[in-house]
Design a protein around this motif. Sequence first.
Motif, PDB file in Angstrom:
ATOM      1  N   UNK A   1      -6.453 -16.031 -39.125  1.00 55.69           N
ATOM      2  CA  UNK A   1      -7.373 -15.495 -38.125  1.00 55.69           C
ATOM      3  C   UNK A   1      -6.612 -14.472 -37.303  1.00 55.69           C
ATOM      4  N   UNK A   2      -7.140 -13.229 -37.277  1.00 57.88           N
ATOM      5  CA  UNK A   2      -6.395 -12.171 -36.602  1.00 57.88           C
ATOM      6  C   UNK A   2      -7.168 -11.452 -35.534  1.00 57.88           C
ATOM      7  N   UNK A   3      -8.168 -12.105 -34.940  1.00 60.35           N
ATOM      8  CA  UNK A   3      -8.959 -11.458 -33.900  1.00 60.35           C
ATOM      9  C   UNK A   3      -8.061 -10.965 -32.775  1.00 60.35           C
ATOM     10  N   UNK A   4      -8.166  -9.682 -32.469  1.00 65.80           N
ATOM     11  CA  UNK A   4      -7.415  -9.034 -31.387  1.00 65.80           C
ATOM     12  C   UNK A   4      -5.917  -8.953 -31.666  1.00 65.80           C
ATOM     13  N   UNK A   5      -5.502  -9.340 -32.861  1.00 63.34           N
ATOM     14  CA  UNK A   5      -4.097  -9.245 -33.214  1.00 63.34           C
ATOM     15  C   UNK A   5      -3.789  -7.935 -33.910  1.00 63.34           C
ATOM     16  N   UNK A   6      -2.493  -7.696 -34.150  1.00 64.27           N
ATOM     17  CA  UNK A   6      -2.051  -6.469 -34.809  1.00 64.27           C
ATOM     18  C   UNK A   6      -1.186  -6.810 -36.013  1.00 64.27           C
ATOM     19  N   UNK A   7      -1.359  -6.029 -37.074  1.00 64.88           N
ATOM     20  CA  UNK A   7      -0.490  -6.059 -38.244  1.00 64.88           C
ATOM     21  C   UNK A   7       0.220  -4.722 -38.313  1.00 64.88           C
ATOM     22  N   UNK A   8       1.534  -4.758 -38.505  1.00 64.99           N
ATOM     23  CA  UNK A   8       2.305  -3.516 -38.539  1.00 64.99           C
ATOM     24  C   UNK A   8       3.348  -3.601 -39.635  1.00 64.99           C
ATOM     25  N   UNK A   9       3.560  -2.491 -40.346  1.00 60.71           N
ATOM     26  CA  UNK A   9       4.579  -2.444 -41.386  1.00 60.71           C
ATOM     27  C   UNK A   9       5.495  -1.250 -41.133  1.00 60.71           C
TER      28      UNK A   9
ATOM     29  N   UNK B   1      -8.830  -0.638 -34.984  1.00 64.16           N
ATOM     30  CA  UNK B   1      -8.066   0.597 -34.801  1.00 64.16           C
ATOM     31  C   UNK B   1      -7.015   0.711 -35.889  1.00 64.16           C
ATOM     32  N   UNK B   2      -6.687   1.949 -36.267  1.00 64.86           N
ATOM     33  CA  UNK B   2      -5.583   2.251 -37.165  1.00 64.86           C
ATOM     34  C   UNK B   2      -4.566   3.096 -36.405  1.00 64.86           C
ATOM     35  N   UNK B   3      -3.308   2.617 -36.385  1.00 63.18           N
ATOM     36  CA  UNK B   3      -2.227   3.362 -35.741  1.00 63.18           C
ATOM     37  C   UNK B   3      -1.231   3.782 -36.821  1.00 63.18           C
ATOM     38  N   UNK B   4      -1.418   4.976 -37.363  1.00 58.99           N
ATOM     39  CA  UNK B   4      -0.583   5.473 -38.443  1.00 58.99           C
ATOM     40  C   UNK B   4       0.351   6.562 -37.924  1.00 58.99           C
ATOM     41  N   UNK B   5       1.521   6.733 -38.546  1.00 61.73           N
ATOM     42  CA  UNK B   5       2.526   7.664 -38.016  1.00 61.73           C
ATOM     43  C   UNK B   5       1.993   9.090 -37.920  1.00 61.73           C
ATOM     44  N   UNK B   6       2.195   9.745 -36.793  1.00 64.06           N
ATOM     45  CA  UNK B   6       1.668  11.111 -36.627  1.00 64.06           C
ATOM     46  C   UNK B   6       2.450  12.160 -37.407  1.00 64.06           C
ATOM     47  N   UNK B   7       3.589  11.779 -37.995  1.00 57.12           N
ATOM     48  CA  UNK B   7       4.404  12.754 -38.713  1.00 57.12           C
ATOM     49  C   UNK B   7       3.785  13.188 -40.036  1.00 57.12           C
TER      50      UNK B   7
END
Length: 277
Positions: free
Chosen positions: A196-204, A257-263
């Motif tokens: 369950x990942x409500x309001x959580x973040x996954x980052x690699x 939301x998606x937070x992907x590298x701006x580079x």
Amino acid sequence: GQFIAEAGATLAFPTSYAGSSGAVFSGAGTNLLSGGTFTANGSITTSNTVLAGATLAGNATLNGLITWTSGTLANGAALTIANNAVMNISGSSAKGIYGVLTNAGMVNWSGTGDLYVYNNNGANYSGAICNLAGGVFNAQNDQTIICACYGLEYFNNAGLFRKWPGTGTTTISVAFTNTGTVDVESGTVNVSGAYSGANGALSVMISGVSNYGRVTFGSAFAMTGTLGAQLSGGYLPNAGNAFTILTYPSRNGTFNALNLPPEAVWQVSNAPTAFII
């Protein structure tokens, strides 16, 4: 009271003992909990305690540093690693978690010993892991948090669960609730139990075209919260490079939301069994 192990010395507790609030275990040597049941209650301060074979019971908050190489956390126990405190879990022995391990500081899990969690609603076992907001749980190895599978074992992550530097797979087979961040800087985190990942973040972390963090899920994945990625060490992907950062048997929903590298300029493929960028 205070127990001081001088440099080069080991102060061993091979049989059952109780420590109450205000107890201090210090010195340049080692305070070794090697057998019996050590019952700790209240606020305990330690700089050199090693849990190596004993059963830890009671309701205690540990300040300072403790190392866990073997032994168990007893049924009904409630052990909290305080803010700014550190627990190092190491060695080849499996560790049994029959009570609740709560982390407000830092847990560093290394070595080849798995963590076994037992919970049957307190009838015999009440095991769980809770990583609080502000807490850091570092999975530095490629081992498993194993479910005894009474059905009530869980890991609640409100802080940071980070995998690094192991390049293999860390498996979480207990129910995993993520309201904080799962940060996979190397290797793979396999959530084989319920997630369950409500309001959580996954980052690699992405360090190369074949060198990046991954998360896999063993059951239907409900997309929610935030998905992010970071580029490491100045690495820049080439046009056409693809990174399969999530896999699952099926999925539903969408990320908030998606937070992907701006580079780089990214294209997203939200396939039925994989999320690819």
